[in-house]
Enzyme design. Structure first.
Site, PDB file in Angstrom:
ATOM      1  N   ARG A 104       0.877  -1.180   0.000  1.00  0.00           N
ATOM      2  CA  ARG A 104       0.000   0.000   0.000  1.00  0.00           C
ATOM      3  C   ARG A 104       0.905   1.217   0.000  1.00  0.00           C
ATOM      4  O   ARG A 104       1.701   1.409   0.918  1.00  0.00           O
ATOM      5  CB  ARG A 104      -0.905   0.010   1.233  1.00  0.00           C
ATOM      6  CG  ARG A 104      -1.582   1.349   1.456  1.00  0.00           C
ATOM      7  CD  ARG A 104      -2.655   1.302   2.518  1.00  0.00           C
ATOM      8  NE  ARG A 104      -3.806   0.550   2.077  1.00  0.00           N
ATOM      9  CZ  ARG A 104      -5.011   0.615   2.652  1.00  0.00           C
ATOM     10  NH1 ARG A 104      -5.213   1.403   3.682  1.00  0.00           N
ATOM     11  NH2 ARG A 104      -6.011  -0.109   2.200  1.00  0.00           N
ATOM     12  N   HIS A 131      -7.597   0.477  -6.093  1.00  0.00           N
ATOM     13  CA  HIS A 131      -7.756  -0.376  -4.896  1.00  0.00           C
ATOM     14  C   HIS A 131      -8.427  -1.691  -5.341  1.00  0.00           C
ATOM     15  O   HIS A 131      -9.587  -1.958  -5.003  1.00  0.00           O
ATOM     16  CB  HIS A 131      -8.595   0.364  -3.844  1.00  0.00           C
ATOM     17  CG  HIS A 131      -8.495  -0.208  -2.467  1.00  0.00           C
ATOM     18  ND1 HIS A 131      -7.675  -1.265  -2.144  1.00  0.00           N
ATOM     19  CD2 HIS A 131      -9.129   0.124  -1.297  1.00  0.00           C
ATOM     20  CE1 HIS A 131      -7.800  -1.538  -0.846  1.00  0.00           C
ATOM     21  NE2 HIS A 131      -8.680  -0.713  -0.327  1.00  0.00           N
ATOM     22  N   GLN A 134     -10.158  -4.310  -2.823  1.00  0.00           N
ATOM     23  CA  GLN A 134     -11.434  -3.849  -2.279  1.00  0.00           C
ATOM     24  C   GLN A 134     -12.563  -4.106  -3.279  1.00  0.00           C
ATOM     25  O   GLN A 134     -13.611  -4.638  -2.924  1.00  0.00           O
ATOM     26  CB  GLN A 134     -11.352  -2.349  -1.957  1.00  0.00           C
ATOM     27  CG  GLN A 134     -12.647  -1.775  -1.436  1.00  0.00           C
ATOM     28  CD  GLN A 134     -13.008  -2.301  -0.055  1.00  0.00           C
ATOM     29  OE1 GLN A 134     -12.215  -2.210   0.860  1.00  0.00           O
ATOM     30  NE2 GLN A 134     -14.208  -2.856   0.098  1.00  0.00           N
ATOM     31  N   ASP A 222     -17.657   6.363  -0.653  1.00  0.00           N
ATOM     32  CA  ASP A 222     -16.304   6.320  -0.083  1.00  0.00           C
ATOM     33  C   ASP A 222     -16.054   7.692   0.547  1.00  0.00           C
ATOM     34  O   ASP A 222     -16.797   8.652   0.272  1.00  0.00           O
ATOM     35  CB  ASP A 222     -15.297   6.033  -1.219  1.00  0.00           C
ATOM     36  CG  ASP A 222     -13.855   5.947  -0.733  1.00  0.00           C
ATOM     37  OD1 ASP A 222     -13.628   5.736   0.474  1.00  0.00           O
ATOM     38  OD2 ASP A 222     -12.942   6.107  -1.570  1.00  0.00           O
ATOM     39  N   CYS A 262     -16.514   1.051   1.442  1.00  0.00           N
ATOM     40  CA  CYS A 262     -15.263   0.307   1.649  1.00  0.00           C
ATOM     41  C   CYS A 262     -14.760   0.442   3.081  1.00  0.00           C
ATOM     42  O   CYS A 262     -14.005  -0.402   3.555  1.00  0.00           O
ATOM     43  CB  CYS A 262     -14.213   0.760   0.651  1.00  0.00           C
ATOM     44  SG  CYS A 262     -13.920   2.543   0.678  1.00  0.00           S
ATOM     45  N   ARG A 290     -13.243  -9.099   2.818  1.00  0.00           N
ATOM     46  CA  ARG A 290     -11.855  -8.801   2.422  1.00  0.00           C
ATOM     47  C   ARG A 290     -10.959 -10.011   2.702  1.00  0.00           C
ATOM     48  O   ARG A 290     -10.106 -10.381   1.892  1.00  0.00           O
ATOM     49  CB  ARG A 290     -11.314  -7.579   3.196  1.00  0.00           C
ATOM     50  CG  ARG A 290     -12.002  -6.253   2.905  1.00  0.00           C
ATOM     51  CD  ARG A 290     -11.747  -5.750   1.506  1.00  0.00           C
ATOM     52  NE  ARG A 290     -10.337  -5.574   1.208  1.00  0.00           N
ATOM     53  CZ  ARG A 290      -9.603  -4.502   1.551  1.00  0.00           C
ATOM     54  NH1 ARG A 290     -10.170  -3.491   2.187  1.00  0.00           N
ATOM     55  NH2 ARG A 290      -8.327  -4.426   1.222  1.00  0.00           N
TER      56      ARG A 290
HETATM   57  N1   CP Z   1     -11.145  -0.441   2.962  1.00  0.00           N
HETATM   58  C1   CP Z   1      -9.850  -0.432   3.335  1.00  0.00           C
HETATM   59  O1   CP Z   1      -8.938  -0.633   2.533  1.00  0.00           O
HETATM   60  O2   CP Z   1      -9.651  -0.200   4.666  1.00  0.00           O
HETATM   61  P1   CP Z   1      -8.273   0.091   5.371  1.00  0.00           P
HETATM   62  O3   CP Z   1      -7.784   1.425   4.910  1.00  0.00           O
HETATM   63  O4   CP Z   1      -8.592   0.066   6.845  1.00  0.00           O
HETATM   64  O5   CP Z   1      -7.289  -0.991   5.002  1.00  0.00           O
HETATM   65  N1  NVA Z   2     -10.363   6.408  -1.090  1.00  0.00           N
HETATM   66  C1  NVA Z   2      -9.964   5.996   0.234  1.00  0.00           C
HETATM   67  C2  NVA Z   2     -10.100   4.515   0.370  1.00  0.00           C
HETATM   68  C3  NVA Z   2      -9.775   3.992   1.748  1.00  0.00           C
HETATM   69  C4  NVA Z   2      -9.890   2.513   1.825  1.00  0.00           C
HETATM   70  C5  NVA Z   2      -8.534   6.443   0.496  1.00  0.00           C
HETATM   71  O1  NVA Z   2      -7.694   6.280  -0.400  1.00  0.00           O
HETATM   72  O2  NVA Z   2      -8.259   6.948   1.576  1.00  0.00           O
END
Ligand code: CP
Ligand code: NVA
Length: 310
Positions: A104, A131, A134, A222, A262, A290
């Site tokens: 990430r 993502h 997700q 989101d 999400c 997930r």
């Molecule tokens: N939805 C998601 O990716 O959550 P986190 O940021 O907690 O990993």
């Molecule tokens: N769009 C959000 C998704 C979090 C899972 C972010 O990138 O913060």
């Protein structure tokens, strides 16, 4: 994913692999405590995180363990890459130790560079652009609740120009559902992503959220301020406010429409407390999935016969 080394975007998944992934995720979920299928036995999987995470980090760590592997959580801020070591050199070194990597970070191009310089599978656990884990989970959640993709309509409201929207556009095309994104002009879906051909799902944009949710089976939202975009918070919250998922919007969809998010949710910004706590909200089932879907993804990346082994 049997022919593919990595999962960097939904484009890495073919229609055939997608179908298998949905079915394998269901099997893995059903057999969580009964199977002795351990495709990661003897394998160490790195998990580099440069941004915060609750669901992704924990579900991957537990998932790797449940598949028999050893998860190593790596804080990018404490690695030499933060002090100038190149991504390519980092990848070449990790390649000598690890059997897979979950990452990430900020730029999609960094994940691509890492994958290009390593022989093990690389899984994108969120970048500014995409993502995929997700959205594959979200499609599985729809498959569980609706039992099919054909004829399903999802409306995505809010920020149309972020990682979730980009991956959702590709996921909807791949699964073959109808997706309407309802966003203000300032945060419209990325044209290049809208134009990518990846399946047959119909994807469109509608400015008016009430019109957009008409006949929707699922409404998705989101956060309005994604990680890394904090300095734009004030402007974003102002412009995106009319796109809040509240009871008025929920009532304009099908009477039994389900609510997806999400998570993390910023209650009373992009979604009201009332909506997330309503009986139509399935966000915690979605979050649980997930774990199951990512286990299926990892199994398919390391074992091309994964589907037949369970
Ligand atoms: N939805 C998601 O990716 O959550 P986190 O940021 O907690 O990993
Ligand atoms: N769009 C959000 C998704 C979090 C899972 C972010 O990138 O913060």
């Amino acid at each position: 994913m049997s022919q593919v080394k990595d999962l960097l975007t939904i484009q890495d998944v073919t229609a055939e692999q997608f179908e298998k992934l949905m079915k394998l995720s269901a099997k893995i979920k059903a057999q969580r405590y009964t199977t002795d299928y351990k495709p990661l036995a003897g394998k160490s999987i790195g998990m580099i995180f440069a941004k915060s995470s609750t669901r992704t980090r924990i579900s991957f760590e537990v998932g790797i363990h449940e598949l028999g592997g050893y998860p190593l959580y790596l804080d990018q801020g404490k690695m030499q890459v933060e002090r100038g070591e190149t991504i390519a050199d980092t990848a070449r070194v990790l390649d000598r130790y690890l059997h897979g990597l979950v990452i990430r970070t900020f730029d999609q191009s960094d994940v691509e560079e890492l994958a290009a310089n390593a022989s093990f599978p690389v899984i994108n656990a969120l970048t500014n652009e995409y993502h995929p884990c997700q959205v594959l989970t979200d499609m599985f959640t729809i498959y569980e609740y609706s039992g099919k993709f054909e004829g399903v309509k999802m409306t995505y409201v809010g920020d149309g120009d972020n990682n979730m929207a980009n991956s959702m556009i590709l996921g909807a095309k791949l699964a073959g559902i109808e997706l309407v994104l309802s966003t203000p002009e300032e945060f419209k879906p990325n044209e290049d992503v809208m134009n990518i051909e990846h399946g047959f799902g119909k994807v469109s944009w509608e400015k008016d959220p009430i019109k957009a949710v008409e006949n929707a089976d699922y409404i998705y939202t989101d956060v309005f301020v994604s990680m890394g975009f904090e300095e734009e918070a004030k402007r974003r919250l102002e412009i995106l406010k009319p796109y809040q998922l509240n009871m008025t919007l929920l009532k304009a969809a099908k009477p039994d429409a389900k609510v997806l998010h999400c998570l993390p949710a910023h209650r009373d910004e992009e979604i009201t407390d009332e909506v997330i706590e309503s009986e139509q909200s399935i966000v915690f089932d979605q979050a649980e999935n997930r774990l199951h879907v990512q286990k299926a993804i990892m199994a398919m990346l390391v074992d091309e016969n994964a589907y037949d082994k369970l």
